[in-house]
Structure formats: structure tokens, C-alpha cells
Design a protein around this motif. Structure first.
Motif, PDB file in Angstrom:
ATOM      1  N   PHE A 356       0.758  -1.133  -0.187  1.00  0.00           N
ATOM      2  CA  PHE A 356       0.103   0.099  -0.131  1.00  0.00           C
ATOM      3  C   PHE A 356       0.981   1.377  -0.119  1.00  0.00           C
ATOM      4  O   PHE A 356       1.966   1.084   0.398  1.00  0.00           O
ATOM      5  CB  PHE A 356      -1.003   0.119   1.317  1.00  0.00           C
ATOM      6  N   LYS A 357       0.282   2.237  -0.763  1.00  0.00           N
ATOM      7  CA  LYS A 357       1.125   3.464  -0.993  1.00  0.00           C
ATOM      8  C   LYS A 357       0.490   4.581   0.243  1.00  0.00           C
ATOM      9  O   LYS A 357      -0.424   4.594   0.619  1.00  0.00           O
ATOM     10  CB  LYS A 357       0.830   4.228  -2.074  1.00  0.00           C
ATOM     11  N   VAL A 358       1.671   5.166   0.904  1.00  0.00           N
ATOM     12  CA  VAL A 358       1.234   5.946   1.898  1.00  0.00           C
ATOM     13  C   VAL A 358       1.659   7.503   1.536  1.00  0.00           C
ATOM     14  O   VAL A 358       2.785   7.839   1.076  1.00  0.00           O
ATOM     15  CB  VAL A 358       1.842   5.957   3.476  1.00  0.00           C
ATOM     16  N   LYS A 359       0.693   8.685   1.534  1.00  0.00           N
ATOM     17  CA  LYS A 359       0.853   9.687   1.039  1.00  0.00           C
ATOM     18  C   LYS A 359       0.265  10.651   1.844  1.00  0.00           C
ATOM     19  O   LYS A 359      -0.594  10.576   2.602  1.00  0.00           O
ATOM     20  CB  LYS A 359       0.419  10.034  -0.549  1.00  0.00           C
ATOM     21  N   GLY A 360       0.860  12.122   1.825  1.00  0.00           N
ATOM     22  CA  GLY A 360       0.177  13.015   2.525  1.00  0.00           C
ATOM     23  C   GLY A 360       0.273  14.363   1.933  1.00  0.00           C
ATOM     24  O   GLY A 360       1.108  14.694   1.161  1.00  0.00           O
ATOM     25  N   LEU A 361      -0.465  15.260   2.681  1.00  0.00           N
ATOM     26  CA  LEU A 361      -0.624  16.918   2.322  1.00  0.00           C
ATOM     27  C   LEU A 361      -0.559  17.621   3.755  1.00  0.00           C
ATOM     28  O   LEU A 361      -1.197  17.357   4.659  1.00  0.00           O
ATOM     29  CB  LEU A 361      -1.759  16.865   1.583  1.00  0.00           C
ATOM     30  N   TRP A 362       0.539  18.481   3.666  1.00  0.00           N
ATOM     31  CA  TRP A 362       0.427  19.271   5.149  1.00  0.00           C
ATOM     32  C   TRP A 362       0.412  20.761   4.761  1.00  0.00           C
ATOM     33  O   TRP A 362       1.310  21.214   3.802  1.00  0.00           O
ATOM     34  CB  TRP A 362       1.858  18.684   5.636  1.00  0.00           C
ATOM     35  N   LEU A 363      -0.254  21.431   5.581  1.00  0.00           N
ATOM     36  CA  LEU A 363      -0.076  22.858   5.740  1.00  0.00           C
ATOM     37  C   LEU A 363       0.667  23.499   6.793  1.00  0.00           C
ATOM     38  O   LEU A 363       0.197  23.120   8.059  1.00  0.00           O
ATOM     39  CB  LEU A 363      -1.570  23.540   5.761  1.00  0.00           C
ATOM     40  N   PHE A 364       1.730  24.098   6.562  1.00  0.00           N
ATOM     41  CA  PHE A 364       2.548  24.452   7.745  1.00  0.00           C
ATOM     42  C   PHE A 364       2.668  26.211   7.920  1.00  0.00           C
ATOM     43  O   PHE A 364       2.705  26.604   6.996  1.00  0.00           O
ATOM     44  CB  PHE A 364       4.131  23.848   7.701  1.00  0.00           C
ATOM     45  N   ARG A 365       2.816  26.728   9.125  1.00  0.00           N
ATOM     46  CA  ARG A 365       3.147  27.913   9.357  1.00  0.00           C
ATOM     47  C   ARG A 365       4.194  28.218   8.728  1.00  0.00           C
ATOM     48  O   ARG A 365       5.445  27.706   9.211  1.00  0.00           O
ATOM     49  CB  ARG A 365       2.704  28.344  10.720  1.00  0.00           C
ATOM     50  N   GLY A 366       4.616  29.417   8.204  1.00  0.00           N
ATOM     51  CA  GLY A 366       5.869  29.592   7.620  1.00  0.00           C
ATOM     52  C   GLY A 366       6.302  28.971   6.284  1.00  0.00           C
ATOM     53  O   GLY A 366       5.355  28.447   5.623  1.00  0.00           O
ATOM     54  N   GLN A 367       7.478  29.202   5.641  1.00  0.00           N
ATOM     55  CA  GLN A 367       7.705  28.829   4.369  1.00  0.00           C
ATOM     56  C   GLN A 367       8.523  27.606   4.465  1.00  0.00           C
ATOM     57  O   GLN A 367       8.811  27.119   3.176  1.00  0.00           O
ATOM     58  CB  GLN A 367       8.624  29.953   3.712  1.00  0.00           C
ATOM     59  N   GLU A 368       8.939  27.143   5.417  1.00  0.00           N
ATOM     60  CA  GLU A 368       9.664  25.847   5.310  1.00  0.00           C
ATOM     61  C   GLU A 368       8.764  25.089   6.743  1.00  0.00           C
ATOM     62  O   GLU A 368       7.940  25.551   7.335  1.00  0.00           O
ATOM     63  CB  GLU A 368      11.088  26.025   5.938  1.00  0.00           C
ATOM     64  N   ILE A 369       9.154  23.707   6.604  1.00  0.00           N
ATOM     65  CA  ILE A 369       8.702  22.788   7.654  1.00  0.00           C
ATOM     66  C   ILE A 369       9.221  23.170   8.869  1.00  0.00           C
ATOM     67  O   ILE A 369      10.795  23.243   8.926  1.00  0.00           O
ATOM     68  CB  ILE A 369       9.108  21.171   7.326  1.00  0.00           C
ATOM     69  N   PRO A 370       8.663  23.411  10.030  1.00  0.00           N
ATOM     70  CA  PRO A 370       9.336  23.718  11.005  1.00  0.00           C
ATOM     71  C   PRO A 370      10.232  22.828  11.769  1.00  0.00           C
ATOM     72  O   PRO A 370      10.123  21.772  11.882  1.00  0.00           O
ATOM     73  CB  PRO A 370       8.110  23.969  12.086  1.00  0.00           C
ATOM     74  N   GLN A 371      11.411  23.668  12.289  1.00  0.00           N
ATOM     75  CA  GLN A 371      12.433  22.758  12.611  1.00  0.00           C
ATOM     76  C   GLN A 371      12.464  21.987  13.843  1.00  0.00           C
ATOM     77  O   GLN A 371      12.766  20.890  13.875  1.00  0.00           O
ATOM     78  CB  GLN A 371      13.767  23.741  12.932  1.00  0.00           C
ATOM     79  N   PHE A 372      11.377  22.673  14.778  1.00  0.00           N
ATOM     80  CA  PHE A 372      10.917  21.839  15.978  1.00  0.00           C
ATOM     81  C   PHE A 372      10.249  20.429  15.917  1.00  0.00           C
ATOM     82  O   PHE A 372      10.536  19.374  16.482  1.00  0.00           O
ATOM     83  CB  PHE A 372      10.463  22.735  16.947  1.00  0.00           C
ATOM     84  N   VAL A 373       9.480  20.494  14.494  1.00  0.00           N
ATOM     85  CA  VAL A 373       8.862  19.343  14.148  1.00  0.00           C
ATOM     86  C   VAL A 373       9.939  18.236  13.400  1.00  0.00           C
ATOM     87  O   VAL A 373       9.828  17.117  13.874  1.00  0.00           O
ATOM     88  CB  VAL A 373       7.865  19.565  13.060  1.00  0.00           C
ATOM     89  N   ILE A 374      10.757  18.754  12.562  1.00  0.00           N
ATOM     90  CA  ILE A 374      11.677  17.771  12.073  1.00  0.00           C
ATOM     91  C   ILE A 374      12.642  17.360  13.659  1.00  0.00           C
ATOM     92  O   ILE A 374      13.057  15.963  13.388  1.00  0.00           O
ATOM     93  CB  ILE A 374      12.751  18.576  11.186  1.00  0.00           C
ATOM     94  N   ASP A 375      13.104  18.009  14.392  1.00  0.00           N
ATOM     95  CA  ASP A 375      13.849  17.529  15.515  1.00  0.00           C
ATOM     96  C   ASP A 375      13.155  16.668  16.429  1.00  0.00           C
ATOM     97  O   ASP A 375      13.574  15.725  16.796  1.00  0.00           O
ATOM     98  CB  ASP A 375      14.318  18.715  16.191  1.00  0.00           C
ATOM     99  N   GLU A 376      11.966  16.842  16.731  1.00  0.00           N
ATOM    100  CA  GLU A 376      11.281  16.117  17.653  1.00  0.00           C
ATOM    101  C   GLU A 376      10.191  14.743  17.027  1.00  0.00           C
ATOM    102  O   GLU A 376       9.723  14.162  17.874  1.00  0.00           O
ATOM    103  CB  GLU A 376      10.226  17.015  18.509  1.00  0.00           C
ATOM    104  N   CYS A 377      10.000  14.874  16.017  1.00  0.00           N
ATOM    105  CA  CYS A 377       9.058  13.813  15.350  1.00  0.00           C
ATOM    106  C   CYS A 377       9.686  13.138  14.474  1.00  0.00           C
ATOM    107  O   CYS A 377      10.003  13.366  13.405  1.00  0.00           O
ATOM    108  CB  CYS A 377       7.768  14.461  14.656  1.00  0.00           C
ATOM    109  N   TYR A 378      10.089  11.830  14.830  1.00  0.00           N
ATOM    110  CA  TYR A 378      11.098  10.877  14.241  1.00  0.00           C
ATOM    111  C   TYR A 378      10.643  10.631  12.811  1.00  0.00           C
ATOM    112  O   TYR A 378      11.379  10.405  11.731  1.00  0.00           O
ATOM    113  CB  TYR A 378      11.574   9.850  14.969  1.00  0.00           C
ATOM    114  N   ASP A 379       9.269  10.321  12.647  1.00  0.00           N
ATOM    115  CA  ASP A 379       8.591   9.796  11.515  1.00  0.00           C
ATOM    116  C   ASP A 379       9.084  10.760  10.209  1.00  0.00           C
ATOM    117  O   ASP A 379       8.892  10.306   9.143  1.00  0.00           O
ATOM    118  CB  ASP A 379       6.976   9.616  11.663  1.00  0.00           C
ATOM    119  N   MET A 380       9.076  12.106  10.385  1.00  0.00           N
ATOM    120  CA  MET A 380       9.461  13.019   9.352  1.00  0.00           C
ATOM    121  C   MET A 380      10.443  12.404   8.378  1.00  0.00           C
ATOM    122  O   MET A 380      10.328  12.642   7.123  1.00  0.00           O
ATOM    123  CB  MET A 380      10.024  14.345   9.893  1.00  0.00           C
ATOM    124  N   GLU A 381      11.413  11.902   8.967  1.00  0.00           N
ATOM    125  CA  GLU A 381      12.823  11.449   8.278  1.00  0.00           C
ATOM    126  C   GLU A 381      12.171  10.148   7.242  1.00  0.00           C
ATOM    127  O   GLU A 381      12.968   9.772   6.523  1.00  0.00           O
ATOM    128  CB  GLU A 381      13.984  11.237   8.794  1.00  0.00           C
TER     129      GLU A 381
END
Length: 421
Positions: A356-381
Motif C-alpha cells: 500500500f502507498k502512503v501519501k500526505g498533504l501538510w499545511l505548515f506555518r511559515g515557508q519551511e517545515i518547522p525545525q522543531f517538528v523535524i527535530d522532535e517527530c522522528y517519523d518526518m525522516e
């Protein structure tokens, strides 16, 4: 007589019994005012466990010591308890993983951690051997969890409870993100388990270690004290008064509340888009979704204050079991809760047959993915992230489809859709 557990409130071995009690509907009461090094040295405690080790469970039939035995006793206090397995092979597999958790995971975490905490002699070769053995064990566990959400069957068992408590010590104290990222299925499993309501009730919010405990330093040899001439009584008293005044000032400074640092996203220029208004529109629109919700989204959208991102799971070939795939997505959304104030997301599981394929669409505040999300949510990578180019009509239509949960999506049926709002 109720079941009484003798242990400190932060003892991860005591957590095993308390979590088992939550899943079994069994009442276990923690002894009050337990003090390690004092309470477990009393004659009454030594009578229950001659080694003075904790935890110990007081039962109507007598005491039980050793944490895994205590957890088994609590679980089996309920007749036909599903967390103990429903067949002989389930029982065997649960016991197998309990032993694995004790001998391969817990033992090697302890060999690595405890010398750094000063509970043993720190020897670099011994630490290297412990890390190598732990990696070998986590590798085997990672392989099993690649196609299993839980250790045995399709729900939490006693094996999961004990494995999670043993992993908890490592994640909390010494296994940093750079170490555990080598084992993505173990990471997914651990964060999924610690966020199960009955487990979270006992463990609370779990944070991963950000650095290794420092190696204990050897104490420098004591230097001979210099003899000082005695001060005159009046000068001595004056110095003491000044010293006490300085201490009082320092204490006042320490007690003054420090301002809580602001999230960098709160410092961005104000946006015309109010995220809560969009979430409310999305949730309340039941019919004519394109005409109401999607049109409303583009009317509200502020491309200067927000950005849109597609994400695609990197390891779709592993998504061979539908419920495991959906649990994986659900766990990701749970861990993204830290970004709820600044984000909206849709995750889709696509396909009639595995993988099965997993895809997503995300709306984030700002022009980049927030750094604190990248740092604290391991799934991002675990996902490939691509910023949406709204000048591309095909990408804009894909945004519309994902918000709307179009089926079929990209020519394939939609198996499941989950929203983060």
C-alpha cells in the motif's frame, strides 16, 4: 487483601505491573512513602525479598519478587486474560519475547547506561561490547516489527508491556535519536506503544534522550588546605552578614520565574489566514465539499504566511499488511500533536492490494517545515517532502483531491484517510 507494590514511583520495573493491572482490571496499590535504600532495608522488606531488591508485590498468598514474575502474576489474576495469549503458541511467543526483552534489551542497556551513571566501573571496551550487543538485539527486533505492529498477534500483550518498559529506560536515558534512527520499526513500535492510553496513563509523556550521560570523571587528589590567620571577631561577623545577604539575593534571582521561550513561528509577521477558521470549515462541511470547503480554503490561504507540502512514504514496499500500515499512519499523526497549533494535514493509504502507498498533504506555518517538528517527530525522516508549486495546475489539483479524499486517487482506490487538525 489488595495487591500492594513496594517500589519507587519512577521505577520502570514497577511500571510493568502497573500497566498490566490497567489492561487486566486488577487493582494494584503502590506502598506510600517508599524510599529506596531505606524502605528496602527494613526487616519486614528483607523477609519478603532476602536480597532487598525492588519491586516486591504483596499478595494474599504471600510476596512475589522479580518484576517480570510480578507482571505475570498481575496479568494472570484475571481469568482468560487476552494479554496472556489465547493459545499455546501465543503463550510460547509471549514468553519468548519477555525473555528476549530481559536478556537482550534490558541487560545490554544496563551495561551501557549504568557505568555512565556511576553504578559501576566505566571501561570503554565493555561499553563498546554492550552497544554492539544492543544493536544486534535491536536489529532482530526491527526485522520482526517490519511486518508486525505488536510482538504477538494484533493487540497489546504482556510481551509488549515488558518490552516497552525495558526500551523506555534506553529511550529516556541513553538511546538518542541518532542511535535509534538505525531501527525505524523499533522507533515506530515504541512511540506507538507509549502513546496507548493505558500505557501513557502510567508512563506519562515520554521524551527521548538528547545526549549521552557524561562519563564519570575521576576525582582530583585532595589539595592540602592553607592555614589562614584568624580574623578579628567584628570583621568575621561583618563578613558573615555580607555572605548571608549575598546568598539571599542569589536565592531571589533563582526563584524569579524565567520567561518561557517563544516558538519561532510565533515571531513571524501576522498572517491573514486564521488556521482555526479553516479547520472549523473543514470539519463542518458535510456536502458540496468542493464548492464550500475547498473554495473556502483557497479564499483563506496566505502563501506568504503558510506553505503546502506533499509527503510520500519512503518504504512503501514494506506496507504489506493493511492494519499495520494504518497503525503506522495513526502513530505518526499522534506524534505530530506537538505541531497542532501550526499545522493541518491529510494522510492517505492507497491501493486495493499490497504493498500500500502512503501519501500526505501538510499545511505548515511559515515557508519551511518547522525545525522543531523535524527535530522532535522522528517519523518526518521516513517521508520524502516536496513543497507544493501552486503555479503548477496539476499540483494544485492534487491538493484539492487530497483535501477532498478523492476516490479513486491517482487511479487507485483509497483504503483509508486520516486528518490532522
Amino acid at each position: 487483601m489488595a495487591l500492594v507494590l513496594h517500589a519507587g514511583k519512577t521505577n520502570k520495573n514497577a511500571f510493568k505491573a502497573l500497566i498490566a493491572a490497567e489492561y487486566s482490571g486488577v487493582q494494584v496499590k503502590m506502598v506510600e512513602n517508599f524510599e529506596m535504600g531505606v524502605s528496602n532495608k527494613t526487616p519486614e522488606f528483607i523477609k519478603m525479598n532476602p536480597l532487598g531488591k525492588v519491586p516486591v508485590l504483596e499478595t494474599p498468598e504471600g510476596p512475589v519478587f522479580e518484576s517480570n514474575a510480578i507482571a505475570r502474576y498481575v496479568a494472570r489474576s484475571k481469568v482468560n486474560n487476552p494479554i496472556c495469549g489465547s493459545s499455546l503458541i501465543d503463550y510460547g511467543h509471549i514468553e519468548q519475547w519477555i525473555d528476549f526483552a530481559a536478556m537482550e534489551i534490558d541487560a545490554n542497556i544496563a551495561k551501557w547506561l549504568y557505568p555512565r551513571l556511576g553504578y559501576g566501573v566505566y571501561l570503554p571496551p565493555a561499553e563498546e561490547a554492550a552497544i554492539a550487543a544492543l544493536k544486534r538485539a535491536l536489529g532482530a527486533l526491527n526485522t520482526h516489527l517490519a511486518s508486525n505492529t505488536f510482538l504477538v498477534g494484533h493487540f497489546v500483550t504482556l510481551a509488549d508491556i515488558i518490552m516497552t518498559c525495558n526500551l523506555y529506560l534506553g529511550f529516556f536515558q541513553i538511546m538518542t535519536k541518532s542511535f535509534t534512527s538505525e531501527f525505524p520499526h523499533v522507533e515506530r513500535y515504541f512511540w506507538t506503544l507509549v502513546n496507548q492510553p493505558k500505557i501513557k496513563k502510567i508512563l506519562g509523556e515520554v521524551k527521548q534522550a538528547v545526549s549521552l550521560p557524561p562519563v564519570p570523571s575521576k576525582k582530583p587528589a585532595a589539595q592540602p588546605k592553607e592555614t589562614k590567620p584568624k580574623a578579628e571577631p567584628k570583621k568575621e561577623a561583618k563578613k558573615e552578614v555580607e555572605k548571608q545577604a549575598a546568598k539571599a539575593e542569589a536565592a531571589e534571582e533563582e526563584e524569579a520565574p524565567k520567561p518561557k521561550p517563544k516558538n519561532p513561528l510565533d515571531l513571524l509577521p501576522p498572517s491573514k489566514m486564521v488556521l482555526d477558521d479553516w479547520k472549523r470549515l473543514y470539519s463542518n462541511t458535510k456536502t458540496n465539499f468542493r464548492e464550500v470547503a475547498i473554495k473556502g480554503f483557497w479564499d483563506m490561504y496566505d502563501p506568504e504566511g503558510y506553505s503546502l507540502w506533499f509527503c510520500d512514504y519512503k518504504y512503501n514496499e514494506e506496507n504489506t499488511v493493511s492494519f499495520v500500515t494504518m497503525n503506522k499512519v495513526g502513530g505518526f499523526l499522534q506524534r505530530m500533536d506537538l505541531a497542532r497549533k501550526y499545522a493541518f494535514g491529510k494522510m492517505l493509504v492507497i491501493g486495493a492490494n499490497p504493498p500500500f502507498k502512503v501519501k500526505g498533504l501538510w499545511l505548515f506555518r511559515g515557508q519551511e517545515i518547522p525545525q522543531f517538528v523535524i527535530d522532535e517527530c522522528y517519523d518526518m525522516e521516513l517521508y520524502e517532502w516536496k513543497k507544493v508549486d501552486l503555479s503548477d495546475a496539476a499540483q494544485k489539483e492534487r491538493v484539492n483531491q487530497m483535501i477532498e479524499d478523492c476516490e479513486p486517487f491517482e487511479g487507485e482506490p483509497l483504503l483509508d484517510a486520516k486528518c490532522f487538525k
